[in-house]
Design a protein around this motif. Sequence first.
Motif, PDB file in Angstrom:
ATOM      1  N   ALA A   1       0.910  -1.143   0.058  1.00 47.44           N
ATOM      2  CA  ALA A   1       0.061  -0.015   0.110  1.00 47.44           C
ATOM      3  C   ALA A   1       0.988   1.018   0.148  1.00 47.44           C
ATOM      4  CB  ALA A   1      -0.952  -0.088   1.320  1.00 47.44           C
ATOM      5  N   ARG A   2       0.345   2.260  -0.769  1.00 55.06           N
ATOM      6  CA  ARG A   2       1.087   3.434  -0.870  1.00 55.06           C
ATOM      7  C   ARG A   2       0.390   4.632  -0.821  1.00 55.06           C
ATOM      8  NH1 ARG A   2       3.816   2.122  -5.572  1.00 55.06           N
ATOM      9  NH2 ARG A   2       5.787   1.826  -4.473  1.00 55.06           N
TER      10      ARG A   2
ATOM     11  N   PRO B   1       5.112   1.463   8.172  1.00 55.53           N
ATOM     12  CA  PRO B   1       5.466   2.048   6.818  1.00 55.53           C
ATOM     13  C   PRO B   1       6.625   2.682   6.646  1.00 55.53           C
ATOM     14  CG  PRO B   1       3.194   2.648   7.717  1.00 55.53           C
ATOM     15  CD  PRO B   1       3.855   1.882   8.903  1.00 55.53           C
ATOM     16  N   VAL B   2       7.210   2.426   5.641  1.00 53.50           N
ATOM     17  CA  VAL B   2       8.743   3.150   5.167  1.00 53.50           C
ATOM     18  C   VAL B   2       8.137   4.501   4.079  1.00 53.50           C
ATOM     19  CG1 VAL B   2      10.655   2.572   3.872  1.00 53.50           C
ATOM     20  CG2 VAL B   2       9.527   0.746   5.132  1.00 53.50           C
ATOM     21  N   ARG B   3       9.126   5.532   4.373  1.00 50.54           N
ATOM     22  CA  ARG B   3       9.189   6.447   3.811  1.00 50.54           C
ATOM     23  C   ARG B   3       9.602   6.446   2.523  1.00 50.54           C
ATOM     24  NH1 ARG B   3      11.110  12.597   5.344  1.00 50.54           N
ATOM     25  NH2 ARG B   3      12.716  12.296   3.798  1.00 50.54           N
ATOM     26  N   GLU B   4       9.077   6.575   1.345  1.00 54.35           N
ATOM     27  CA  GLU B   4       9.597   6.433  -0.086  1.00 54.35           C
ATOM     28  C   GLU B   4       9.555   7.830  -0.570  1.00 54.35           C
ATOM     29  OE1 GLU B   4       8.546   3.178  -3.589  1.00 54.35           O
ATOM     30  OE2 GLU B   4       6.883   4.268  -2.482  1.00 54.35           O
ATOM     31  N   LEU B   5      10.878   8.318  -0.813  1.00 56.64           N
ATOM     32  CA  LEU B   5      11.194   9.453  -1.230  1.00 56.64           C
ATOM     33  C   LEU B   5      11.402   9.803  -2.845  1.00 56.64           C
ATOM     34  CD1 LEU B   5      11.217  12.575  -0.261  1.00 56.64           C
ATOM     35  CD2 LEU B   5      13.724  12.216   0.139  1.00 56.64           C
ATOM     36  N   ILE B   6      10.745  10.525  -3.401  1.00 54.62           N
ATOM     37  CA  ILE B   6      11.198  10.634  -4.893  1.00 54.62           C
ATOM     38  C   ILE B   6      11.390  12.048  -5.043  1.00 54.62           C
ATOM     39  CG2 ILE B   6      10.433  10.286  -7.225  1.00 54.62           C
ATOM     40  CD1 ILE B   6       8.670   7.897  -6.085  1.00 54.62           C
ATOM     41  N   SER B   7      12.676  12.539  -5.754  1.00 52.61           N
ATOM     42  CA  SER B   7      12.661  13.965  -5.720  1.00 52.61           C
ATOM     43  C   SER B   7      12.713  14.123  -7.146  1.00 52.61           C
ATOM     44  CB  SER B   7      14.428  14.205  -5.153  1.00 52.61           C
ATOM     45  OG  SER B   7      14.271  13.911  -3.711  1.00 52.61           O
ATOM     46  N   PHE B   8      12.711  15.545  -7.532  1.00 50.73           N
ATOM     47  CA  PHE B   8      12.543  16.027  -9.059  1.00 50.73           C
ATOM     48  C   PHE B   8      13.309  17.456  -8.823  1.00 50.73           C
ATOM     49  CE2 PHE B   8       8.860  13.594  -8.560  1.00 50.73           C
ATOM     50  CZ  PHE B   8       8.616  12.985  -9.822  1.00 50.73           C
TER      51      PHE B   8
END
Length: 155
Positions: free
Chosen positions: A96-97, A132-139
């Motif tokens: 789940a996200r 839950p794990v923090r999933e970080l996506i940077s732009f």
Amino acid sequence: MFRKHLLLTALFVLPFAAYAQSSAQATPAAQQPTPAQQRQNQQMEQAALQVAQLVDQDKVGQIWDGASNVTKQIVSRDTFVQGVDTDRKTVGAPQARSLALLTYSQSDGRKLPPGLFANVAFATRFANEKQPVRELISFHLDNDHVWRVTGYSLR
């Protein structure tokens, strides 16, 4: 190591919305985002979700192929792919996200390359993790006014 993880990058190109520069300023909690900011935030969330789904599908190389040059100058494709694959194998399959945080920041070039960055964090449940794990996506907003991925990391 942190710098490599922060700048590890992925695919996805998002057209620049004209208001993005003004959205780099923090919005007070009592103030609602403008409709343009809401659209930009939704686009950034969708872009990050597409990147996460590419990772889910073991298409990490495609992510790097579309990454910002900021990332490509710092980390090789093989290193990026191996780093993301290693991190994801330890946590297992995503279950789940949900969006946890979306921020914009302006870098002066001291710690990160100069320019406007967007960070999208998901609270993601993985099969091998109890919490839950923090999933970080940077732009990064590249010089051609296109948002491109600059990082993927798990924390």
